[in-house]
Design a protein around this motif. Structure first.
Motif, short mmCIF file in Angstrom:
data_model
loop_
_atom_site.label_atom_id
_atom_site.label_comp_id
_atom_site.label_asym_id
_atom_site.label_seq_id
_atom_site.Cartn_x
_atom_site.Cartn_y
_atom_site.Cartn_z
N ALA A 24 64.15 -3.78 0.50
CA ALA A 24 64.57 -2.37 0.40
C ALA A 24 65.70 -2.21 -0.61
O ALA A 24 65.70 -1.27 -1.42
N ALA A 25 66.68 -3.12 -0.57
CA ALA A 25 67.81 -3.04 -1.50
C ALA A 25 67.34 -3.25 -2.94
O ALA A 25 67.78 -2.53 -3.86
N TYR A 26 66.46 -4.21 -3.15
CA TYR A 26 66.01 -4.53 -4.51
C TYR A 26 65.12 -3.42 -5.08
O TYR A 26 65.21 -3.11 -6.27
N GLN A 27 64.29 -2.83 -4.25
CA GLN A 27 63.46 -1.74 -4.72
C GLN A 27 64.31 -0.53 -5.11
O GLN A 27 64.02 0.17 -6.10
N LEU A 28 65.38 -0.29 -4.36
CA LEU A 28 66.30 0.80 -4.70
C LEU A 28 66.99 0.51 -6.04
O LEU A 28 67.13 1.41 -6.89
N GLU A 210 73.74 9.00 7.92
CA GLU A 210 72.63 9.78 7.38
C GLU A 210 71.34 9.00 7.57
O GLU A 210 71.28 7.80 7.27
N VAL A 211 70.29 9.65 8.08
CA VAL A 211 69.00 8.99 8.24
C VAL A 211 68.19 9.17 6.95
O VAL A 211 67.83 10.28 6.58
N ILE A 212 67.96 8.06 6.26
CA ILE A 212 67.15 8.04 5.04
C ILE A 212 66.16 6.88 5.16
O ILE A 212 66.57 5.73 5.30
N GLU A 213 64.90 7.19 5.11
CA GLU A 213 63.86 6.19 5.26
C GLU A 213 63.85 5.21 4.08
O GLU A 213 64.26 5.56 2.97
N ASN A 214 63.37 3.98 4.34
CA ASN A 214 63.12 3.04 3.25
C ASN A 214 61.84 3.47 2.54
O ASN A 214 60.75 3.42 3.12
N GLY A 215 61.95 3.92 1.32
CA GLY A 215 60.78 4.38 0.58
C GLY A 215 59.93 3.21 0.11
O GLY A 215 60.35 2.06 0.10
N THR A 216 58.70 3.52 -0.28
CA THR A 216 57.80 2.49 -0.79
C THR A 216 57.40 2.83 -2.23
O THR A 216 57.21 4.00 -2.56
N PRO A 217 57.26 1.82 -3.07
CA PRO A 217 56.80 2.07 -4.44
C PRO A 217 55.38 2.60 -4.44
O PRO A 217 54.60 2.33 -3.52
N SER A 330 62.96 -0.19 11.18
CA SER A 330 62.04 0.57 10.33
C SER A 330 61.18 -0.41 9.56
O SER A 330 61.42 -0.65 8.37
N PRO A 331 60.20 -1.00 10.22
CA PRO A 331 59.41 -2.06 9.56
C PRO A 331 58.74 -1.55 8.28
O PRO A 331 57.94 -0.61 8.31
N ILE A 332 59.06 -2.21 7.18
CA ILE A 332 58.49 -1.81 5.91
C ILE A 332 56.97 -1.97 5.91
O ILE A 332 56.26 -1.21 5.25
N VAL A 333 56.45 -2.92 6.70
CA VAL A 333 54.99 -3.12 6.71
C VAL A 333 54.27 -1.88 7.24
O VAL A 333 53.14 -1.60 6.83
N ILE A 334 54.91 -1.13 8.14
CA ILE A 334 54.29 0.10 8.63
C ILE A 334 54.20 1.13 7.51
O ILE A 334 53.17 1.79 7.31
N GLN A 335 55.30 1.26 6.75
CA GLN A 335 55.30 2.17 5.61
C GLN A 335 54.21 1.79 4.61
O GLN A 335 53.52 2.64 4.05
N GLU A 398 57.42 8.40 2.49
CA GLU A 398 58.30 8.73 1.38
C GLU A 398 58.24 7.64 0.31
O GLU A 398 58.21 6.45 0.63
N SER A 399 58.24 8.06 -0.93
CA SER A 399 58.22 7.11 -2.03
C SER A 399 59.63 6.57 -2.27
O SER A 399 60.62 7.15 -1.83
N ILE A 400 59.71 5.48 -3.01
CA ILE A 400 61.02 4.91 -3.34
C ILE A 400 61.81 5.88 -4.21
O ILE A 400 63.04 5.94 -4.14
N THR A 401 61.10 6.69 -5.00
CA THR A 401 61.80 7.70 -5.82
C THR A 401 62.47 8.73 -4.93
O THR A 401 63.64 9.10 -5.15
N GLU A 402 61.76 9.20 -3.89
CA GLU A 402 62.34 10.18 -2.96
C GLU A 402 63.53 9.58 -2.23
O GLU A 402 64.58 10.23 -2.07
N THR A 403 63.41 8.33 -1.80
CA THR A 403 64.52 7.65 -1.13
C THR A 403 65.72 7.51 -2.06
O THR A 403 66.87 7.75 -1.66
#
Length: 411
Positions: A24-28, A210-217, A330-335, A398-403
Motif C-alpha cells: 500500500a505504501a509503495y503503490q502510493l 480519517e478513513v481512507i481505503e487502500n486503493g488498487t492500481p 483491510s485485506p488488499i486481496v479483497i480489493q 477505489e483506485s490508487i489515484t482516488e486514494t
C-alpha cells in the motif's frame, strides 16, 4: 493541487517483504510520482548496509533502504542502534519534506516518529494505521494467546492475564510510551472503520483519524476471461491468496472441505497461492500437509506469487476465499478480487465484514468455524445462481489515484 515534497516511510520494501502495508505504501509512492510530486520512499531493511552506512539505494535515487533494527519488541524501541539517528536527521534536513507519511513504526523503532518531529518541527506527520500492534502485545492480532479467542479492547489488567510475565504496570507504561510517540502525529489514516474504532477505544481522538481505503492500481490490460463464470466449467473454482500462517485461516478452509461428503467435495477445486508455510509452527505445517494429502485431486498448493500476476490468476477462479481468524483491517486481496469482478467468501469480522456484504458481493461465514464455511460452500454448489448474483453486486474498489488524491487533500 500544489505539488508537495513528500517522504513515505515503511517498515519494508515490497521487493523484499510482500505484506499488504508495504505494498500500500509503495503503490502510493508510485502514484505520487505519476502526479508530479517530489516523493521519496524510505523502507526499513534487514540487509547489512554496504560500508556500514545507514542508508542505501534500492531501485532508483528516491527509493532508499534504512538499515536499522528494533531492539525492544515490547516497546518497539530502537535502543542499541540509535547512533544512526544523526544520519536520519541529516537525511531529513537534506530532503526537507513538507509531509512525512508513516506506514509503520515496526522494526524501525517507534522513536522514529519523535526524531522526525524533533528535526522538522513544522513538518506534517501523517500515520496510516494498518494493524493493532500498538494496542495488542500478541503480535497485534487481538487474539488471546492462551485461548485463541478474539479480543475487542485492551487494558493493562487484561493484557497481563495474556502475558503474566509482564505486570499491569508494564502494560500501562507500554501504552504511555507508544502514545507519547503518537502525540507528534498530526493526522492518522485508517483503511477501515473497524480499525479506526479500535484506536478510538484505545484513546485516540476520533476527529484525528480519517478513513481512507487502500486503493488498487488499474489493471493495465483488460483480461477477457474475467467475465467467465462457473457455468463454463464442471467444478466450482475456489482460490486462497496471501500469506500462509496460523491466523489466515487456511486450515479452516481445508477442514470445511474435509467435512463434506465425497460427492459434494468433488464439485470443487481449490487453488492455494501463498508463501511461508515452511516458516510456521511444525504442528500447523503437519495439519496443512495432512489435509492436502487427504484432499489430493481437489486442492492444489502453488506457492508464492508476484502481485502483478494476480489479475491473470483471478481470471481462473469463481470465488476468492478469505478465512482469516483475526480482525483483518483491510485485506488488499479483497480489493483486488473486486477489481477483477470476483466475489469473495470471507469471515464475518473486522474489515472483512465491512467489505463483503452477504449475498451482495460475496458470502460470509462464522469466523473460525469450518462447519459454517462448509455450509456456505455447499450452498454455492447447490445454487449456481449465487455466483452470478454476487458477481453482479461487486463494485469496483477505489483506485490508487482516488486514494492518493484523498491523502493529498488530507496533507
Amino acid at each position: 493541487m500544489d505539488k508537495k515534497k513528500i517522504l513515505i516511510i515503511a517498515h519494508g520494501h515490497p521487493d523484499v517483504h510482500k505484506g499488504g502495508a508495504e505494498l500500500a505504501a509503495y503503490q502510493l509512492f508510485n502514484e505520487y510520482e505519476k502526479l508530479g510530486h517530489t516523493v521519496t520512499f524510505l523502507a526499513r531493511s534487514e540487509e547489512a548496509p554496504h560500508g556500514g552506512a545507514a542508508f542505501s539505494v534500492r531501485n532508483k535515487e528516491n527509493e532508499l533502504l534504512f538499515h536499522t533494527r528494533q531492539d525492544d519488541d515490547f516497546l518497539f524501541s530502537n535502543i542499541r542502534t540509535r547512533y544512526i539517528w544523526s544520519e536520519l536527521r541529516d537525511l531529513l534536513k537534506r530532503l526537507q519534506p513538507e509531509v512525512v507519511h508513516f506506514h509503520h513504526f515496526f522494526l524501525m523503532g517507534i522513536e522514529t516518529l519523535l526524531e522526525v518531529r524533533k528535526t522538522l518541527p513544522n513538518v506534517k506527520i501523517i500515520f496510516t494505521l494498518h494493524e493493532y500492534l500498538a494496542i495488542c502485545n500478541a503480535n497485534g492480532l487481538m487474539l488471546k494467546p492462551n485461548t485463541g479467542k478474539l479480543c475487542s479492547k485492551a487494558s493493562p489488567r487484561d493484557c497481563h492475564n495474556c502475558f503474566p510475565e509482564k505486570s499491569p504496570a508494564d502494560f500501562f507504561m507500554r501504552e504511555m510510551y507508544i502514545k507519547r510517540a503518537f502525540s507528534v502525529v498530526d493526522r492518522f489514516v485508517s483503511p477501515s472503520e473497524f480499525l479506526k474504532q479500535r484506536y478510538v477505544d484505545w484513546g485516540i481522538d476520533s476527529s484525528l483519524i480519517e478513513v481512507i481505503e487502500n486503493g488498487t492500481p488499474e489493471i493495465e490490460h483488460e483480461l477477457s476471461a474475467s467475465a467467465t463464470t462457473s457455468s463454463s466449467f464442471s467444478k466450482v473454482r475456489l482460490a486462497y491468496f496471501g500469506q500462509i500462517n496460523c491466523f489466515k485461516g487456511l486450515d479452516v478452509l481445508l477442514d470445511a472441505l474435509q467435512l463434506m461428503d465425497k460427492e459434494t467435495r468433488l464439485q470443487f477445486v481449490l487453488n492455494i497461492h501463498g508463501a511461508n508455510l515452511e516458516h510456521q509452527p511444525l504442528e500447523f505445517q503437519e495439519k496443512v500437509y495432512s489435509a492436502l494429502k487427504r484432499l489430493k485431486g481437489t486442492v492444489f498448493l502453488h506457492g508464492p506469487y508476484e502481485n502483478h500476476e494476480l489479475p491473470e490468476l483471478l481470471t481462473e477462479i469463481d470465488w476468492m476465499v478469505v478465512p482469516s481468524i483475526w480482525y483483518e483491517n483491510s485485506p488488499i486481496v479483497i480489493q483486488e478480487a473486486f477489481r477483477s469482478g470476483v466475489p469473495v467468501i470471507a469471515s464475518n469480522i473486522g474489515g472483512m465484514r465491512e467489505k463483503v456484504v452477504n449475498e451482495v458481493n460475496g458470502l460470509t461465514f462464522s469466523v473460525g468455524k469450518p462447519l459454517s464455511l462448509q455450509s456456505v460452500l455447499t450452498r454455492v454448489s447447490n445454487n449456481p445462481d449465487l455466483l452470478a448474483k454476487c458477481k453482479k453486486g461487486v463494485q469496483k474498489p477505489e483506485s490508487i489515484t482516488e486514494t492518493a488524491l484523498q491523502n493529498l487533500a488530507l496533507y
